[in-house]
Write a protein that holds these residues in place. Structure first.
Motif, PDB file in Angstrom:
ATOM      1  N   GLU A 158       0.853  -1.178   0.000  1.00 19.42           N
ATOM      2  CA  GLU A 158       0.000   0.000   0.000  1.00 19.42           C
ATOM      3  C   GLU A 158       0.891   1.230   0.000  1.00 19.42           C
ATOM      4  O   GLU A 158       2.042   1.163   0.447  1.00 19.42           O
ATOM      5  CB  GLU A 158      -0.897   0.000   1.245  1.00 19.42           C
ATOM      6  N   LYS A 159       0.406   2.346  -0.474  1.00 21.32           N
ATOM      7  CA  LYS A 159       1.193   3.569  -0.559  1.00 21.32           C
ATOM      8  C   LYS A 159       1.803   3.931   0.796  1.00 21.32           C
ATOM      9  O   LYS A 159       1.093   4.189   1.762  1.00 21.32           O
ATOM     10  CB  LYS A 159       0.330   4.718  -1.067  1.00 21.32           C
ATOM     11  N   LYS A 160       3.136   3.918   0.826  1.00 19.15           N
ATOM     12  CA  LYS A 160       3.909   4.300   2.010  1.00 19.15           C
ATOM     13  C   LYS A 160       3.514   3.535   3.269  1.00 19.15           C
ATOM     14  O   LYS A 160       3.696   4.007   4.378  1.00 19.15           O
ATOM     15  CB  LYS A 160       3.794   5.812   2.258  1.00 19.15           C
ATOM     16  N   LYS A 161       2.980   2.319   3.077  1.00 21.22           N
ATOM     17  CA  LYS A 161       2.560   1.547   4.241  1.00 21.22           C
ATOM     18  C   LYS A 161       2.769   0.048   3.996  1.00 21.22           C
ATOM     19  O   LYS A 161       1.816  -0.731   3.965  1.00 21.22           O
ATOM     20  CB  LYS A 161       1.088   1.832   4.565  1.00 21.22           C
ATOM     21  N   PRO A 162       4.022  -0.375   3.788  1.00 17.18           N
ATOM     22  CA  PRO A 162       4.279  -1.798   3.571  1.00 17.18           C
ATOM     23  C   PRO A 162       4.078  -2.588   4.856  1.00 17.18           C
ATOM     24  O   PRO A 162       4.497  -2.158   5.936  1.00 17.18           O
ATOM     25  CB  PRO A 162       5.746  -1.820   3.129  1.00 17.18           C
ATOM     26  N   GLU A 163       3.436  -3.727   4.743  1.00 17.77           N
ATOM     27  CA  GLU A 163       3.167  -4.562   5.928  1.00 17.77           C
ATOM     28  C   GLU A 163       3.389  -6.038   5.601  1.00 17.77           C
ATOM     29  O   GLU A 163       3.283  -6.456   4.448  1.00 17.77           O
ATOM     30  CB  GLU A 163       1.726  -4.370   6.415  1.00 17.77           C
ATOM     31  N   ILE A 164       3.686  -6.809   6.644  1.00 17.91           N
ATOM     32  CA  ILE A 164       3.785  -8.258   6.527  1.00 17.91           C
ATOM     33  C   ILE A 164       2.948  -8.883   7.642  1.00 17.91           C
ATOM     34  O   ILE A 164       3.054  -8.489   8.809  1.00 17.91           O
ATOM     35  CB  ILE A 164       5.247  -8.745   6.649  1.00 17.91           C
ATOM     36  N   TYR A 165       2.123  -9.850   7.264  1.00 15.94           N
ATOM     37  CA  TYR A 165       1.342 -10.612   8.246  1.00 15.94           C
ATOM     38  C   TYR A 165       1.868 -12.045   8.259  1.00 15.94           C
ATOM     39  O   TYR A 165       2.081 -12.646   7.197  1.00 15.94           O
ATOM     40  CB  TYR A 165      -0.141 -10.595   7.887  1.00 15.94           C
ATOM     41  N   TYR A 166       2.073 -12.553   9.449  1.00 13.97           N
ATOM     42  CA  TYR A 166       2.546 -13.938   9.586  1.00 13.97           C
ATOM     43  C   TYR A 166       1.485 -14.753  10.300  1.00 13.97           C
ATOM     44  O   TYR A 166       1.187 -14.506  11.469  1.00 13.97           O
ATOM     45  CB  TYR A 166       3.860 -13.986  10.363  1.00 13.97           C
ATOM     46  N   ARG A 167       0.889 -15.667   9.560  1.00 15.16           N
ATOM     47  CA  ARG A 167      -0.182 -16.504  10.083  1.00 15.16           C
ATOM     48  C   ARG A 167      -1.259 -15.658  10.752  1.00 15.16           C
ATOM     49  O   ARG A 167      -1.714 -15.926  11.868  1.00 15.16           O
ATOM     50  CB  ARG A 167       0.376 -17.556  11.038  1.00 15.16           C
ATOM     51  N   GLY A 168      -1.636 -14.586  10.048  1.00 11.99           N
ATOM     52  CA  GLY A 168      -2.736 -13.736  10.483  1.00 11.99           C
ATOM     53  C   GLY A 168      -2.373 -12.617  11.429  1.00 11.99           C
ATOM     54  O   GLY A 168      -3.215 -11.772  11.749  1.00 11.99           O
ATOM     55  N   LYS A 169      -1.117 -12.569  11.871  1.00 12.59           N
ATOM     56  CA  LYS A 169      -0.704 -11.537  12.819  1.00 12.59           C
ATOM     57  C   LYS A 169       0.292 -10.583  12.166  1.00 12.59           C
ATOM     58  O   LYS A 169       1.274 -10.998  11.559  1.00 12.59           O
ATOM     59  CB  LYS A 169      -0.062 -12.184  14.058  1.00 12.59           C
ATOM     60  N   LYS A 170       0.026  -9.295  12.305  1.00 13.36           N
ATOM     61  CA  LYS A 170       0.898  -8.280  11.729  1.00 13.36           C
ATOM     62  C   LYS A 170       2.245  -8.266  12.436  1.00 13.36           C
ATOM     63  O   LYS A 170       2.313  -8.260  13.675  1.00 13.36           O
ATOM     64  CB  LYS A 170       0.233  -6.908  11.840  1.00 13.36           C
ATOM     65  N   LEU A 171       3.324  -8.268  11.654  1.00 18.31           N
ATOM     66  CA  LEU A 171       4.663  -8.210  12.229  1.00 18.31           C
ATOM     67  C   LEU A 171       5.064  -6.750  12.414  1.00 18.31           C
ATOM     68  O   LEU A 171       5.117  -5.980  11.452  1.00 18.31           O
ATOM     69  CB  LEU A 171       5.673  -8.921  11.314  1.00 18.31           C
ATOM     70  N   GLU A 172       5.340  -6.398  13.662  1.00 17.11           N
ATOM     71  CA  GLU A 172       5.691  -5.020  13.973  1.00 17.11           C
ATOM     72  C   GLU A 172       6.943  -4.966  14.842  1.00 17.11           C
ATOM     73  O   GLU A 172       7.298  -5.952  15.499  1.00 17.11           O
ATOM     74  CB  GLU A 172       4.539  -4.329  14.716  1.00 17.11           C
ATOM     75  N   HIS A 173       7.594  -3.819  14.856  1.00 17.73           N
ATOM     76  CA  HIS A 173       8.768  -3.569  15.703  1.00 17.73           C
ATOM     77  C   HIS A 173       9.884  -4.600  15.478  1.00 17.73           C
ATOM     78  O   HIS A 173      10.515  -5.061  16.421  1.00 17.73           O
ATOM     79  CB  HIS A 173       8.364  -3.550  17.183  1.00 17.73           C
TER      80      HIS A 173
END
Length: 290
Positions: free
Chosen positions: A42-57
């Motif tokens: 997404e525009k300026k908002k790359p994300e990764i979800y691992y088995r349904g949970k967003k990977l953060e920090h």
């Protein structure tokens, strides 16, 4: 720090060694299967979800991407890069190292010693290809082969012609390389981390086997590198822009000849042969880089 190891299995020796090294140095570490990651663009908002949970920090990732999942695994690494996460192996460097032909071209341009190599577009004149590398015996390698699979020693011109014609008929991409007799079925694996040689071992193929891979019954022993060999390993890794790599080379009469640079080198053989904690060196590399 919060470290993620991209690996298909937490039970693999190399993955487990990295987990233990990270824990000993008081880091939070998790093994994640790259094939179970969902990439959200997404525009300026790359994300990764691992088995349904967003990977953060996430502070750093250690890619342990097998050759069979290079495409998707590299996409996951690239997404982490877009999230400004440090990676021990950059996505573009991983792709280049997996392309055997491209990596040899890069190493050649960098002035490194290589076995004489020929690549053609399914040439029907196999005799000419054979002559380019000095005749038989010679080595024929599938471009996508790993761990010694898809590597053939053709001891005579007739055998070489037959193998090349067979591969051409199957439209299998191969490279043809000179056979370096003085190597005597052995090669040298050098582990380089952050531009420094961490360990080196000599791998000797079992009797009657020209391939030295430990997976094929070869043996390993610690070796003291010459200055020329150490410099060649460091230069090869630098040319391919890898933070962590295993460099395979042959000892020849004309100096070290680079065979391959592996962006996901196994740690078991070299840690056992050298007694060095390679995994710890990789974790310390991350610590220095963040």
């Amino acid at each position: 720090m919060n470290i993620k190891i991209l690996s298909r299995s937490a039970s693999l020796f190399s993955t487990d060694a990295l987990v233990q090294a990270a824990v000993k140095r008081r880091h939070n570490v998790q093994v994640i299967d790259p094939l179970s990651c969902d990439i959200v663009i997404e525009k300026k908002k790359p994300e990764i979800y691992y088995r349904g949970k967003k990977l953060e920090h996430v502070d750093a990732v250690i890619p342990r991407i097998g050759s069979s999942i290079t495409f998707y695994g590299t996409a996951v690494v690239r997404q982490f890069e877009m999230m400004n996460v440090f990676t021990t192996v950059q996505s573009q460097a991983l792709v280049q190292s997996r392309d055997k032909l491209r990596s040899l071209q890069i190493l050649s341009k960098a002035g490194l010693g290589l076995p004489k190599t020929v690549f053609t577009n399914y040439s029907k004149d196999v005799s000419e290809v054979i002559s380019h590398v000095g005749g038989a015996p010679l080595i024929i390698k599938l471009l996508e082969g790993t761990q010694g699979l898809g590597v053939v020693l053709a001891e005579t011109k007739t055998a070489a012609e037959s193998v090349l014609e067979a591969f051409n008929g199957l439209q299998a991409r191969v490279i043809v390389q000179e056979f370096v007799k003085e190597a005597k079925g052995a090669d040298v694996r050098v582990l380089v981390v952050d531009g420094q040689v961490i360990g080196a071992m000599k791998r000797q193929g079992r009797e009657g086997e020209f391939r030295s891979n430990l997976h094929r019954g070869g043996s390993a022993s610690i070796i003291a590198l010459t200055d020329e060999e150490e410099n060649a390993a460091i230069k090869a890794v630098k040319a391919l822009k890898l933070g962590v790599a295993g460099v395979d080379m042959l000892q020849s009469a004309r100096g070290p000849l680079i065979l391959e640079v592996n962006s996901s080198p196994g740690l078991e053989g070299i840690q056992t042969a050298t007694g060095k904690d390679i995994a710890k060196s990789i974790i310390r590399y991350i610590e220095r880089s963040i």
